[in-house]
Design an enzyme around this catalytic site. Structure first.
Site, short mmCIF file in Angstrom:
data_model
loop_
_atom_site.label_atom_id
_atom_site.label_comp_id
_atom_site.label_asym_id
_atom_site.label_seq_id
_atom_site.Cartn_x
_atom_site.Cartn_y
_atom_site.Cartn_z
N GLY A 60 74.72 48.25 64.54
CA GLY A 60 74.84 48.02 63.10
C GLY A 60 73.45 47.78 62.53
O GLY A 60 72.52 47.44 63.27
N GLN B 130 67.13 44.77 56.82
CA GLN B 130 66.43 44.76 58.12
C GLN B 130 65.31 45.81 58.15
O GLN B 130 64.43 45.73 59.00
CB GLN B 130 67.41 44.99 59.27
N CYS C 69 70.93 40.51 67.68
CA CYS C 69 70.49 41.04 66.39
C CYS C 69 69.13 41.71 66.56
O CYS C 69 68.25 41.15 67.22
CB CYS C 69 70.39 39.92 65.36
N LEU C 70 68.99 42.89 65.98
CA LEU C 70 67.72 43.61 66.09
C LEU C 70 66.59 42.84 65.41
O LEU C 70 65.42 43.07 65.73
CB LEU C 70 67.85 45.01 65.47
N HIS D 30 78.75 40.21 60.72
CA HIS D 30 77.34 39.99 61.07
C HIS D 30 76.44 40.72 60.05
O HIS D 30 75.47 40.14 59.55
CB HIS D 30 77.10 40.51 62.50
N GLU D 31 76.80 41.96 59.72
CA GLU D 31 75.99 42.74 58.76
C GLU D 31 76.11 42.18 57.35
O GLU D 31 75.12 42.13 56.61
CB GLU D 31 76.42 44.22 58.77
N HIS E 31 73.73 39.48 56.69
CA HIS E 31 72.36 39.93 56.36
C HIS E 31 72.21 40.17 54.86
O HIS E 31 71.17 39.86 54.28
CB HIS E 31 72.03 41.23 57.10
O1 GNR Z 1 73.07 45.91 67.81
C1 GNR Z 1 73.70 44.90 67.51
N1 GNR Z 1 74.64 44.40 68.36
C2 GNR Z 1 75.54 43.39 68.02
C3 GNR Z 1 76.27 42.79 69.04
C4 GNR Z 1 77.18 41.80 68.76
C5 GNR Z 1 77.38 41.40 67.44
C6 GNR Z 1 76.66 41.98 66.42
C7 GNR Z 1 75.73 42.98 66.69
S1 GNR Z 1 74.85 43.71 65.39
C8 GNR Z 1 73.40 44.21 66.24
C9 GNR Z 1 72.52 45.01 65.32
C10 GNR Z 1 72.04 44.15 64.17
O2 GNR Z 1 71.19 43.31 64.26
N2 GNR Z 1 72.64 44.31 63.03
O3 GNR Z 1 72.31 43.54 61.97
NI NI Z 2 71.61 41.68 62.81
#
Ligand code: GNR
Ligand code: NI
Length: 174
Positions: free
Chosen positions: A46, A51, A94-95, A136-137, A140
């Site tokens: 995601g 980001q 999270c990236l 999660h997104e 952000h």
């Molecule tokens: O790549 C991602 N893996 C992930 C694993 C578990 C819960 C959420 C994520 S999102 C993350 C990519 C990211 O940072 N998206 O904002």
């Molecule tokens: Ni993230």
């Protein structure tokens, strides 16, 4: 299409509340293409526009497995409604916080209302991994990263660990 640079903690841009998209023009469609390319290259499942430094309410997601066909999903101006009371715990990463994985509890199911690339309203009910990633997104877009769900002590440690993991890692040229 281009891979864009992903910003990481403690970059204060990650605390920005992103603005709704008003017109879906070529610039927005190019941004979405670039977000997919950046997410697949990372690799991640995601990515929110902030980001890559763009404070607009856009998400891309692909939770397909490596052995499955790609399933790119994108959401413009997403809104989460009707979350279940039942929570689910997933180990999240999270990236923008590389090197850190922590269990986070979130509603097990939710509905997402959003716009497609024609500006038409769409709605999907999400559960499991998709529900987790969408929430999660969405965080952000509201200036929240997953470690903000941890206690201050754990959060501070996680951020330190992420910064350390990057500076002690040999840099590759990707
Ligand atoms: O790549 C991602 N893996 C992930 C694993 C578990 C819960 C959420 C994520 S999102 C993350 C990519 C990211 O940072 N998206 O904002
Ligand atoms: Ni993230």
């Amino acid at each position: 299409m281009a891979i864009r640079e992903i910003i990481t903690v403690p970059n204060p841009l990650l605390k920005t509340i992103s603005e709704p998209v008003t017109i879906i023009d070529d610039e927005i469609l190019l941004l979405i293409d670039d977000m997919f390319e950046t997410m697949y290259a990372a690799p991640g499942i995601g990515l929110a526009a902030i980001q890559v430094g763009v404070p607009k309410r856009i998400l891309v997601i692909d939770i397909s497995r490596d052995d499955e066909a790609r399933n790119p999903l994108f959401f413009i101006n997403p809104e989460i409604i009707d979350p279940t009371d039942t929570l689910n715990s997933y180990e999240e990463g999270c990236l923008s916080v590389p090197g850190v994985w922590e269990e986070i509890e979130r509603p097990d199911e939710c509905t997402v209302n959003y716009l497609d690339k024609n500006g038409d309203e769409q709605s999907i009910r999400c559960q499991g991994m998709l529900a987790t990633v969408i929430q999660h997104e969405m965080d952000h877009l509201n200036g929240v990263v997953f470690v903000d769900h941890l206690s201050k002590l754990k959060r501070d440690r996680a951020i330190k660990k992420s910064i350390k993991s990057r500076t002690s890692e040999p840099k590759d040229d990707k």
